[in-house]
Motif scaffolding. Structure first.
Motif, PDB file in Angstrom:
ATOM      1  N   ASP A   1       0.830  -1.206   0.000  1.00 26.36           N
ATOM      2  CA  ASP A   1       0.000   0.000   0.000  1.00 26.36           C
ATOM      3  C   ASP A   1       0.862   1.253   0.000  1.00 26.36           C
ATOM      4  O   ASP A   1       0.591   2.203  -0.749  1.00 26.36           O
ATOM      5  CB  ASP A   1      -0.909  -0.018   1.229  1.00 26.36           C
ATOM      6  CG  ASP A   1      -1.740   1.245   1.357  1.00 26.36           C
ATOM      7  OD1 ASP A   1      -2.722   1.389   0.602  1.00 26.36           O
ATOM      8  OD2 ASP A   1      -1.402   2.097   2.202  1.00 26.36           O
TER       9      ASP A   1
ATOM     10  N   ILE B   1      -5.890   1.538  -8.365  1.00 22.08           N
ATOM     11  CA  ILE B   1      -5.349   0.197  -8.076  1.00 22.08           C
ATOM     12  C   ILE B   1      -5.810  -0.283  -6.703  1.00 22.08           C
ATOM     13  O   ILE B   1      -6.404  -1.352  -6.569  1.00 22.08           O
ATOM     14  CB  ILE B   1      -3.808   0.201  -8.157  1.00 22.08           C
ATOM     15  CG1 ILE B   1      -3.334   0.542  -9.574  1.00 22.08           C
ATOM     16  CG2 ILE B   1      -3.254  -1.173  -7.744  1.00 22.08           C
ATOM     17  CD1 ILE B   1      -1.828   0.684  -9.692  1.00 22.08           C
ATOM     18  N   MET B   2      -5.532   0.514  -5.661  1.00 21.77           N
ATOM     19  CA  MET B   2      -5.879   0.120  -4.294  1.00 21.77           C
ATOM     20  C   MET B   2      -7.319   0.540  -4.002  1.00 21.77           C
ATOM     21  O   MET B   2      -7.596   1.486  -3.259  1.00 21.77           O
ATOM     22  CB  MET B   2      -4.912   0.739  -3.283  1.00 21.77           C
ATOM     23  CG  MET B   2      -5.156   0.302  -1.834  1.00 21.77           C
ATOM     24  SD  MET B   2      -5.113  -1.489  -1.581  1.00 21.77           S
ATOM     25  CE  MET B   2      -3.352  -1.793  -1.563  1.00 21.77           C
ATOM     26  N   THR B   3      -8.243  -0.161  -4.599  1.00 19.78           N
ATOM     27  CA  THR B   3      -9.665   0.100  -4.356  1.00 19.78           C
ATOM     28  C   THR B   3     -10.103  -0.574  -3.058  1.00 19.78           C
ATOM     29  O   THR B   3      -9.384  -1.406  -2.489  1.00 19.78           O
ATOM     30  CB  THR B   3     -10.505  -0.424  -5.520  1.00 19.78           C
ATOM     31  OG1 THR B   3     -10.309  -1.854  -5.613  1.00 19.78           O
ATOM     32  CG2 THR B   3     -10.104   0.222  -6.839  1.00 19.78           C
TER      33      THR B   3
ATOM     34  N   SER C   1     -12.379  -2.718  -2.828  1.00 20.04           N
ATOM     35  CA  SER C   1     -12.568  -4.131  -3.135  1.00 20.04           C
ATOM     36  C   SER C   1     -11.251  -4.891  -3.038  1.00 20.04           C
ATOM     37  O   SER C   1     -11.189  -5.982  -2.448  1.00 20.04           O
ATOM     38  CB  SER C   1     -13.152  -4.275  -4.549  1.00 20.04           C
ATOM     39  OG  SER C   1     -13.256  -5.641  -4.913  1.00 20.04           O
ATOM     40  N   LEU C   2     -10.187  -4.323  -3.606  1.00 14.68           N
ATOM     41  CA  LEU C   2      -8.872  -4.972  -3.511  1.00 14.68           C
ATOM     42  C   LEU C   2      -8.409  -5.018  -2.063  1.00 14.68           C
ATOM     43  O   LEU C   2      -7.835  -6.025  -1.618  1.00 14.68           O
ATOM     44  CB  LEU C   2      -7.855  -4.222  -4.373  1.00 14.68           C
ATOM     45  CG  LEU C   2      -6.422  -4.762  -4.328  1.00 14.68           C
ATOM     46  CD1 LEU C   2      -6.378  -6.205  -4.817  1.00 14.68           C
ATOM     47  CD2 LEU C   2      -5.489  -3.881  -5.147  1.00 14.68           C
ATOM     48  N   CYS C   3      -8.648  -3.945  -1.319  1.00 18.30           N
ATOM     49  CA  CYS C   3      -8.253  -3.910   0.092  1.00 18.30           C
ATOM     50  C   CYS C   3      -8.964  -5.014   0.874  1.00 18.30           C
ATOM     51  O   CYS C   3      -8.351  -5.688   1.707  1.00 18.30           O
ATOM     52  CB  CYS C   3      -8.562  -2.543   0.674  1.00 18.30           C
ATOM     53  SG  CYS C   3      -8.137  -2.365   2.420  1.00 18.30           S
TER      54      CYS C   3
ATOM     55  N   ASN D   1     -10.146  -7.826  -0.339  1.00 18.44           N
ATOM     56  CA  ASN D   1      -9.604  -9.121  -0.772  1.00 18.44           C
ATOM     57  C   ASN D   1      -8.236  -9.386  -0.140  1.00 18.44           C
ATOM     58  O   ASN D   1      -7.942 -10.519   0.278  1.00 18.44           O
ATOM     59  CB  ASN D   1      -9.490  -9.166  -2.293  1.00 18.44           C
ATOM     60  CG  ASN D   1     -10.843  -9.223  -2.981  1.00 18.44           C
ATOM     61  OD1 ASN D   1     -11.815  -9.715  -2.402  1.00 18.44           O
ATOM     62  ND2 ASN D   1     -10.922  -8.714  -4.198  1.00 18.44           N
ATOM     63  N   LEU D   2      -7.395  -8.358  -0.064  1.00 13.84           N
ATOM     64  CA  LEU D   2      -6.074  -8.521   0.548  1.00 13.84           C
ATOM     65  C   LEU D   2      -6.194  -8.793   2.041  1.00 13.84           C
ATOM     66  O   LEU D   2      -5.439  -9.598   2.597  1.00 13.84           O
ATOM     67  CB  LEU D   2      -5.234  -7.266   0.303  1.00 13.84           C
ATOM     68  CG  LEU D   2      -4.774  -7.027  -1.134  1.00 13.84           C
ATOM     69  CD1 LEU D   2      -4.075  -5.676  -1.259  1.00 13.84           C
ATOM     70  CD2 LEU D   2      -3.856  -8.145  -1.606  1.00 13.84           C
TER      71      LEU D   2
END
Length: 321
Positions: free
Chosen positions: A124, A138-140, A142-144, A146-147
């Motif tokens: 991040d 990139i760091m949406t 949704s991605l956050c 999932n991570l």
């Protein structure tokens, strides 16, 4: 003692004795008071970060969401072993059941999740500093999410290995652990039969997780450092450094202790040194983490001030008896 039936009838232990800290009673009392204060402050500090992120809409960003999850993981760590350690220091009875010992070891062994969270937090910061124009795309959220799920699942998947292997280790006495918690090394040392496969499997997986995440974080911060040094203005460079300073400090504390602890769990390290390293990892790092993150972050300090101000106002409005 309890009896188990296999090919032959053998005796296995039903409980373990945690020796803890072998010192005079006066020193035990001082340590009990000190550790109790650190434990309470650790719970309060990490819980405050969780509540601040939860209650403040401005902190609903990937960086602070990851920080809140990391703080929750720290709360889980200290609650997995410190209460039992404090109870044993207060009481003459220092026993822990076989099942309780295994559960304590399982929950304490979630260093994989902590390493994964630190890696994702480094990713991040890499995006924020090295790819600032593309960070939001990139760091949406949704991605956050999932991570975050990946970090928690990674820790639980790592637990499958000791969950399967450790209960197969034969414990037939003695049942005295020269430690204040049920850790892998002291547990394997009590096995009444050689368990090289268990030692090798747990040590290999632990080492892989530790070193892979460590070198990933190191690589991420190498790119961050290069990007920061290219920043023309001194103020911009200082802001970028301060953004990463707290995270890198926590990384240093975590990997400085955990590498010694888990890179070679069956190495037979001196019990005194092992206790000190484990104590530092289990109490000092969760205690310092909220201080490091809150003292070096203006947004977090503002959110905490707002949180405590709101709590004090609610308390003052309570009806007095």
């Amino acid at each position: 003692m309890r009896m188990s039936v296999a090919a032959n009838i053998t005796w296995t232990v039903s409980e373990f004795i945690l020796l803890g800290f072998n010192c005079q009673k006066e020193i035990q009392t001082i340590l009990l008071m000190l550790f109790s204060i650190i434990y309470i402050l650790t719970i309060m500090g990490n819980t405050s970060i969780i509540c601040a992120v939860w209650s403040n809409q401005q902190l609903h960003t990937p960086m602070y969401i990851l920080l809140a999850n990391f703080s929750f993981l720290e709360v889980c760590y200290v609650n997995s072993d410190v209460p039992k350690m404090l109870a044993n220091m207060f009481s003459e009875m220092k026993a822990i059941s076989y099942t309780g010992c295994l559960f304590q070891f399982y929950f304490f062994s979630m260093c994989a999740s902590e390493g994964l969270f630190l890696s994702v937090m480094a990713f991040d910061r890499y995006l924020a500093i090295c790819q600032p124009l593309h960070y939001s795309t990139i760091m949406t959220h949704s991605l956050c999410a999932n991570l975050t799920f990946f970090c928690w699942m990674g820790g639980f998947l790592w637990l499958l290995i000791p969950v399967i292997l450790v209960p197969q280790v034969p414990f037939c006495g003695p049942n005295i652990i020269d430690h204040f918690l049920c850790d892998l090394g002291p547990l394997l040392a009590l096995s009444c039969a050689p368990v090289p496969k268990t030692t090798l499997a747990c040590g290999t997986i632990s080492s892989l997780i530790i070193f892979i995440t460590f070198f990933y974080i190191l690589g991420s911060y190498t790119h961050v450092l290069r990007a920061v040094l290219r920043v023309p203005s001194g103020s911009g460079r200082n802001k970028a450094f301060s953004t990463c300073a707290s995270h890198f400090t926590v990384v240093s504390l975590f990997y400085g202790s955990v590498m010694v602890m888990y890179a070679s769990p069956g190495s037979g390290k001196q019990s005194g040194m092992q206790k000190f390293i484990t104590l530092f990892y289990s109490m000092a790092t969760p205690f310092f983490n909220p201080l490091i993150y809150s003292l070096q972050n203006k947004d977090m300090k503002k959110a905490l001030k707002k949180l405590f101000s709101g709590l004090s106002q609610r308390i003052s409005k309570l009806p007095k008896k």
